[in-house]
Enzyme design. Structure first.
Site, short mmCIF file in Angstrom:
data_model
loop_
_atom_site.label_atom_id
_atom_site.label_comp_id
_atom_site.label_asym_id
_atom_site.label_seq_id
_atom_site.Cartn_x
_atom_site.Cartn_y
_atom_site.Cartn_z
N THR A 1 -8.52 2.81 5.49
CA THR A 1 -8.08 1.50 5.93
C THR A 1 -6.65 1.53 6.47
O THR A 1 -6.06 0.46 6.71
CB THR A 1 -8.16 0.49 4.77
OG1 THR A 1 -7.48 1.02 3.63
CG2 THR A 1 -9.61 0.20 4.40
N ALA A 2 -6.09 2.71 6.67
CA ALA A 2 -4.72 2.84 7.15
C ALA A 2 -4.72 3.31 8.62
O ALA A 2 -5.27 2.65 9.48
CB ALA A 2 -3.94 3.78 6.24
N TYR A 3 -4.09 4.45 8.89
CA TYR A 3 -3.95 4.96 10.26
C TYR A 3 -5.32 5.18 10.91
O TYR A 3 -5.50 4.94 12.11
CB TYR A 3 -3.15 6.25 10.21
CG TYR A 3 -2.57 6.72 11.52
CD1 TYR A 3 -2.25 5.83 12.54
CD2 TYR A 3 -2.31 8.07 11.73
CE1 TYR A 3 -1.70 6.27 13.73
CE2 TYR A 3 -1.75 8.52 12.92
CZ TYR A 3 -1.45 7.62 13.92
OH TYR A 3 -0.90 8.05 15.10
N SER B 1 -6.61 1.87 12.31
CA SER B 1 -5.88 1.42 13.50
C SER B 1 -6.22 2.24 14.73
O SER B 1 -5.95 1.81 15.86
CB SER B 1 -4.37 1.47 13.24
OG SER B 1 -3.91 2.80 13.10
N ASP C 1 -4.01 12.74 21.42
CA ASP C 1 -2.67 12.76 20.83
C ASP C 1 -2.66 13.36 19.43
O ASP C 1 -1.60 13.57 18.85
CB ASP C 1 -2.11 11.34 20.75
CG ASP C 1 -1.64 10.82 22.10
OD1 ASP C 1 -1.70 11.58 23.08
OD2 ASP C 1 -1.22 9.64 22.18
N ASP D 1 0.81 -1.22 0.00
CA ASP D 1 0.00 0.00 0.00
C ASP D 1 0.85 1.27 0.00
O ASP D 1 0.44 2.29 -0.54
CB ASP D 1 -0.94 -0.01 1.21
CG ASP D 1 -2.09 -1.00 1.04
OD1 ASP D 1 -2.49 -1.23 -0.11
OD2 ASP D 1 -2.57 -1.52 2.05
#
Length: 260
Positions: free
Chosen positions: A161-163, A166, A150, A51
């Site tokens: 679908t990345a950071y 998660s 944060d 990716d």
């Protein structure tokens, strides 16, 4: 079906991990009577990688509009369309024009007087590891208060679908013209991600007295927000173009990647 006469090749830079894959691609391309050219002249961009490499190729394609076809040599490879083990049949179909194109929205992030085009996500996070920050945020011109956390993520459907994922954010199905706003480690029991339409922009303001926020566009630092400074993120006018085999649908990939 689309006509493919010229392709460009993008491979990730991990020595030895591709084996003879580049040569196999070059052999398949020549056998199909297709030329390999720089990406500015290509009808199709073929990627060997995961990716991260797909993201790089999608950014490169913004100026040309060439669709990006991925062969998965990465860990997840959600944006790719065929696996590394036996990619020749799928590649041959793509070279023959047997693929569809999914258009995915980008973001525009205005930071420090500059505007950046973002393919995956824009993140404003604490400039000091381990230090919590306070951010004020508004959507569509309406104030939504402040939150200690944060940082905050604004992601496209391709970046969802990345950071974003998660950090507990939702996956946006390809075809949605929206972005998702997700907080990183919020100090609250009630902070929830928010899906935002094209008509509304996100404003993030640094309300931390003694600490700057670092702004990342697709993982690269593009600026800082000092105390009381702000950035604006909204869906942009340009779109990336992802080439997929007809059977490699979003939900097929979702099931194979995240549900199995």
């Amino acid at each position: 079906m689309p006509s493919v006469e010229r392709i460009s090749l993008v491979a990730h830079g991990k020595p030895g991990s591709l084996g003879d894959a580049v040569k196999r691609v070059e052999d398949a391309v020549r056998a199909a009577g297709v030329d390999i050219v720089p990406d500015t002249d290509a009808d199709l961009i073929v990627v060997l990688g995961g990716d991260g490499t797909m993201l790089r190729a999608l950014r490169q394609s913004l100026d040309t509009g060439a669709p990006v076809f991925g062969i998965n040599f990465g860990r997840v490879g959600f944006l790719t369309t065929v696996d590394a083990e036996d990619f020749e049949p799928g590649l041959a179909r793509a070279l023959a024009g047997d693929y569809g194109v999914v258009e995915l929205p980008t973001l525009e992030a205005a930071v420090g007087g500059q505007t950046h085009t973002v393919v995956n996500d824009c993140v404003a996070t604490s400039s000091t590891l381990g230090r919590m920050v306070t951010v004020g945020w508004s959507v569509g011109g309406e104030d939504l208060g402040t939150l200690s956390c944060d940082g905050v993520i604004a992601a496209t459907p391709s970046g969802s679908t990345a950071y974003n994922l998660s950090n507990g954010g939702p996956v946006l199905v390809w075809g949605l013209d929206a972005m998702v706003v997700t907080f990183i480690a919020p100090h609250s029991l009630h902070a929830r991600p928010l899906v935002v339409p094209r008509s509304s922009g996100l404003v993030v303001q640094n309300k931390t007295v003694d600490l700057a926020l670092t702004v990342l566009a697709d993982g690269h630092p593009v600026g800082e927000l000092g105390p009381e400074e702000q950035m604006t993120v909204r869906l942009g006018p340009t779109r990336t173009r992802l080439a997929t085999l007809p059977e490699a649908t979003f939900f097929t990939r979702y099931r194979d990647t995240f549900a199995s």
